[in-house]
Design a protein around this motif. Structure first.
Motif, PDB file in Angstrom:
ATOM      1  N   MET A 351       5.948   3.114 -10.805  1.00 21.08           N
ATOM      2  CA  MET A 351       6.503   1.821 -11.187  1.00 21.08           C
ATOM      3  C   MET A 351       5.438   0.842 -11.674  1.00 21.08           C
ATOM      4  SD  MET A 351       9.620   2.456 -10.917  1.00 21.08           S
ATOM      5  CE  MET A 351      10.272   0.831 -11.269  1.00 21.08           C
ATOM      6  N   ASP A 352       4.188   1.018 -11.221  1.00 24.91           N
ATOM      7  CA  ASP A 352       3.121   0.155 -11.720  1.00 24.91           C
ATOM      8  C   ASP A 352       2.944   0.321 -13.228  1.00 24.91           C
ATOM      9  OD1 ASP A 352       2.692  -0.832  -9.220  1.00 24.91           O
ATOM     10  OD2 ASP A 352       0.985   0.465  -8.773  1.00 24.91           O
ATOM     11  N   THR A 385      21.949   3.984  -9.646  1.00 26.65           N
ATOM     12  CA  THR A 385      21.738   3.194  -8.432  1.00 26.65           C
ATOM     13  C   THR A 385      20.314   3.357  -7.907  1.00 26.65           C
ATOM     14  OG1 THR A 385      24.079   3.426  -7.839  1.00 26.65           O
ATOM     15  CG2 THR A 385      22.568   2.788  -6.094  1.00 26.65           C
ATOM     16  N   GLN A 386      19.793   4.580  -7.948  1.00 28.38           N
ATOM     17  CA  GLN A 386      18.413   4.815  -7.518  1.00 28.38           C
ATOM     18  C   GLN A 386      17.419   4.076  -8.417  1.00 28.38           C
ATOM     19  OE1 GLN A 386      18.277   9.103  -7.622  1.00 28.38           O
ATOM     20  NE2 GLN A 386      19.059   9.313  -5.520  1.00 28.38           N
ATOM     21  N   ASP A 387      17.703   4.040  -9.702  1.00 24.33           N
ATOM     22  CA  ASP A 387      16.828   3.292 -10.615  1.00 24.33           C
ATOM     23  C   ASP A 387      16.860   1.803 -10.295  1.00 24.33           C
ATOM     24  OD1 ASP A 387      16.243   5.657 -11.830  1.00 24.33           O
ATOM     25  OD2 ASP A 387      17.422   5.315 -13.637  1.00 24.33           O
ATOM     26  N   ASP A 392      14.173  -3.003  -8.006  1.00 28.46           N
ATOM     27  CA  ASP A 392      14.229  -4.082  -7.024  1.00 28.46           C
ATOM     28  C   ASP A 392      13.041  -4.020  -6.067  1.00 28.46           C
ATOM     29  OD1 ASP A 392      16.567  -5.016  -8.130  1.00 28.46           O
ATOM     30  OD2 ASP A 392      17.871  -4.027  -6.673  1.00 28.46           O
ATOM     31  N   ALA A 393      12.550  -2.810  -5.792  1.00 24.51           N
ATOM     32  CA  ALA A 393      11.452  -2.655  -4.850  1.00 24.51           C
ATOM     33  C   ALA A 393      10.164  -3.296  -5.333  1.00 24.51           C
ATOM     34  CB  ALA A 393      11.219  -1.163  -4.564  1.00 24.51           C
ATOM     35  N   TYR A 398      13.266  -8.571 -14.858  1.00 23.67           N
ATOM     36  CA  TYR A 398      13.529  -8.363 -16.286  1.00 23.67           C
ATOM     37  C   TYR A 398      15.001  -8.017 -16.497  1.00 23.67           C
ATOM     38  CZ  TYR A 398      12.808  -6.617 -21.066  1.00 23.67           C
ATOM     39  OH  TYR A 398      12.864  -6.412 -22.419  1.00 23.67           O
ATOM     40  N   ALA A 399      15.650  -8.695 -17.415  1.00 26.31           N
ATOM     41  CA  ALA A 399      17.077  -8.477 -17.683  1.00 26.31           C
ATOM     42  C   ALA A 399      17.227  -7.430 -18.796  1.00 26.31           C
ATOM     43  CB  ALA A 399      17.749  -9.772 -18.091  1.00 26.31           C
TER      44      ALA A 399
END
Length: 613
Positions: A351-352, A385-387, A392-393, A398-399
């Protein structure tokens, strides 16, 4: 010997240069608001009430609806806000068309509808055309049917039938019909076989002197010379025959099946009227789907083909190449981020890396969008949902307003939607991009809240069909949606899918073939979404009035919402003035109008002015 004074001056200069470089980087980092989607539109334009209802214009289609001809006609009528009437036979079609003024109706035919009662149908059509009607043959009756009926030959403007089947060496599509100018499609040994996807065998008809040809097939020069053929003797493909006060358009071949029909129909209406004016989208998109892939996957194959892992290839090879290609063609990138492409992967996304890419995108005016789910996803809702949880984590706000949906997962899309038409897990998503599918429009409302934009071009190839489709969609919609599929590069099936090969084609395609259409705007997918919504809602009407030095066309746009883009095509007239907007010339006799109010007017002047001696 270096003096102390000079040493201090040199050190000061080095220090100043260093500070300037460092401060530039620091300021760029500080002001990089990567977590804001600048392309997302704050204004949400919803379907206008009655936008698809019948206006003054009518379309009557006579023929079977399962031959591949009806679907593009229905799509075109929907875009033009025309009422569509269906009929199974010619006489019923004539009866329905006869209920309207000839200037307000088009009669479109499947040629197979004339296989029965041929002479009576041909005579009835001839009377209708001579009285001012416009008839379009989306396909022709069989060679034998045309050969057996003189009335049908006269209706179509065919003076001689030479052969039921002839192989042409090349097709020529003449300028002034579709946008983009003259184009030749040769079938010689120098052409790559994969590009030759237009059938070059067709019936050979000689058309009469009262016709106008828009597309023709050429034979080898030696064969033409040996047979003593002139240009008008060559196999006609698309032409118009004028009879009395009306005209007949004929298409010899399968060119009216699929998206190419959209531009052909608008071009035919233009050729049958004193001018053509209709709404367009004015958006050219470059969608990079599955980029970046944030999970290190498919490692064994990646090592064999690239000597890189997924992370390294995306960052060090793909991104610089994509930036260079988009800059050269003036494109804006829409990158559809894939957190993970394989449903069976046990690894987690980096995610970084997403934060780094968002910063890159922001610097290049690119838009980050979202790829929904995995390849052959057994549970699309779970993957999405996992994405959402992974985003969120890291506290990312960002929209994402654009999403990519793989074709094999399309059946699971309803499971992501709420009753109000928004996407439950990602409510900010406003448009979904997907590959074309049977019965799917190029542009449409997916729900009352979201639009669908279909891919119109594979950026890794460019065939004859692709070129014809590009010209047709630019003529009809001023729109294209090019896909560069990174999944294909990361999960390649053979060496032909390697980035080294497909990137060369991509760079060449997007830098070359859009040059005739430079008047249209390059957009991200969210910028395009707003224009698609405007296009789907708006209905355009116009009236003309004569002026001492030309004429004026008054324009009104229903359901106007701040902007409207229209195509204006004239016959030998130049646009001199405009009230209520601005205009750009696309090519000779073709203009892109940008209306900034619902009522506008343009002044036209003939290129041939009277000369007084």
């Amino acid at each position: 010997m270096l003096s102390r004074r000079n040493l201090v001056m040199m050190l000061t200069m080095f220090g100043v240069v260093l500070v300037l470089f460092l401060s530039t980087a620091v300021l760029r980092e500080y002001f990089n608001d990567y977590d804001v989607n600048h392309a997302a539109q704050e204004e949400l334009i919803l379907p206008a009430a009655g936008a698809s209802a019948a206006g003054g214009q009518q379309v009557v289609y006579a023929g079977a609806q399962d031959t591949g001809l009806y679907e593009p006609v229905a799509e075109w009528a929907e875009y033009r806000k025309m009422a569509l009437h269906e009929a199974m036979d010619v006489q019923t079609g004539l009866d329905r068309a006869g209920q309207y003024d000839h200037q307000d109706v088009l009669l479109l035919l499947d040629g197979d509808a004339l296989e029965q009662d041929t002479r009576q149908s041909a005579e009835a059509l001839t009377a209708y055309v001579q009285d001012g009607g416009t008839v379009i043959f989306c396909s022709l009756p069989s060679y034998e049917t045309i050969q057996s009926c003189e009335a049908l030959r006269l209706l179509l403007g065919i003076q001689q039938l030479r052969s039921p089947s002839v192989e042409v060496l090349e097709y020529w599509l003449y300028q002034g019909f579709l946008l983009g100018g003259d184009v030749c499609y040769p079938y010689d040994e120098l052409q790559p076989p994969r590009n030759l996807d237009i059938e070059n065998v067709l019936p050979w008809y000689d058309i009469s002197a009262g016709t106008k040809t828009y597309m023709v097939g050429y034979l080898p020069a030696q064969e033409q010379q040996a047979m003593g053929l002139n240009r008008e003797d060559l196999p006609a493909v698309v032409w118009r025959n004028s009879l009395g006060d009306g005209c007949v358009f004929a298409v010899n071949g399968d060119f009216m099946r699929g998206e190419s029909a959209l531009g052909f129909l608008d071009a035919m209406v233009y050729e049958s009227r004193s001018y053509a004016l209709y709404a367009v989208v004015n958006a050219q998109n470059l969608c990079v789907t599955g980029f970046p892939d944030l999970t290190v996957e498919n490692e064994d194959q990646m090592a064999r083909m690239y000597v890189f892992n997924t992370r390294q290839l995306c960052r060090d090879v793909l991104w610089p190449s994509l930036v260079a290609a988009s800059r050269e063609g003036g494109w804006k990138l829409s990158a559809f981020v894939s957190l993970k492409q394989s449903a069976g992967s046990g690894k987690e996304p980096e995610m970084d890396d997403l934060i780094s890419y968002l910063k890159y995108f922001n610097e290049e005016d690119a838009e980050a969008c979202l790829a929904l789910g995995r390849m052959d996803d057994p549970n699309l809702r779970l993957s999405v949902t996992q994405d959402r949880q992974a985003l969120d984590a890291i506290g990312l706000n960002y929209a994402f307003s654009g999403a990519w949906l793989r074709s094999e997962n399309a059946g699971q899309l309803p499971g992501l939607l709420q009753p109000d038409g928004t996407m439950e897990v990602f409510p900010s998503i406003r448009t979904v991009v997907s590959e074309p599918a049977p019965g799917q429009r190029v542009l449409s409302w997916l729900t009352g809240q979201m639009t669908r934009q279909s891919v119109t071009m594979d950026g890794y190839r460019y065939t004859y069909q692709d070129d014809l489709r590009l010209r047709s969609l630019q003529t009809a919609l001023g729109y294209s949606n090019v896909q560069a599929d990174i999944f294909r590069v990361l999960w390649l099936e053979n060496s032909e899918d390697s980035w080294e090969k497909v990137s060369e084609t991509l760079a060449s395609v997007i830098a070359t073939y859009w040059k005739p259409f430079a008047a249209f705007d390059k957009t991200t997918i969210s910028e395009s979404d707003r224009r698609v919504r405007l296009f789907l809602n708006q209905r355009v009407t116009s009236q003309e009035s004569r002026l001492p030095q030309g004429r004026q066309i008054s324009i009104q746009v229903e359901n106007f919402a701040g902007d409207a883009w229209l195509m204006l095509r004239t016959h030998g007239e130049t646009l001199q003035t405009m009230e209520g907007g601005t205009w750009t010339q696309i090519e000779e006799d073709a203009y892109l109008l940008h209306l900034t109010r619902e009522n506008a007017a343009v002044g036209l002047q003939s290129k041939l002015q009277p000369h007084y001696s």
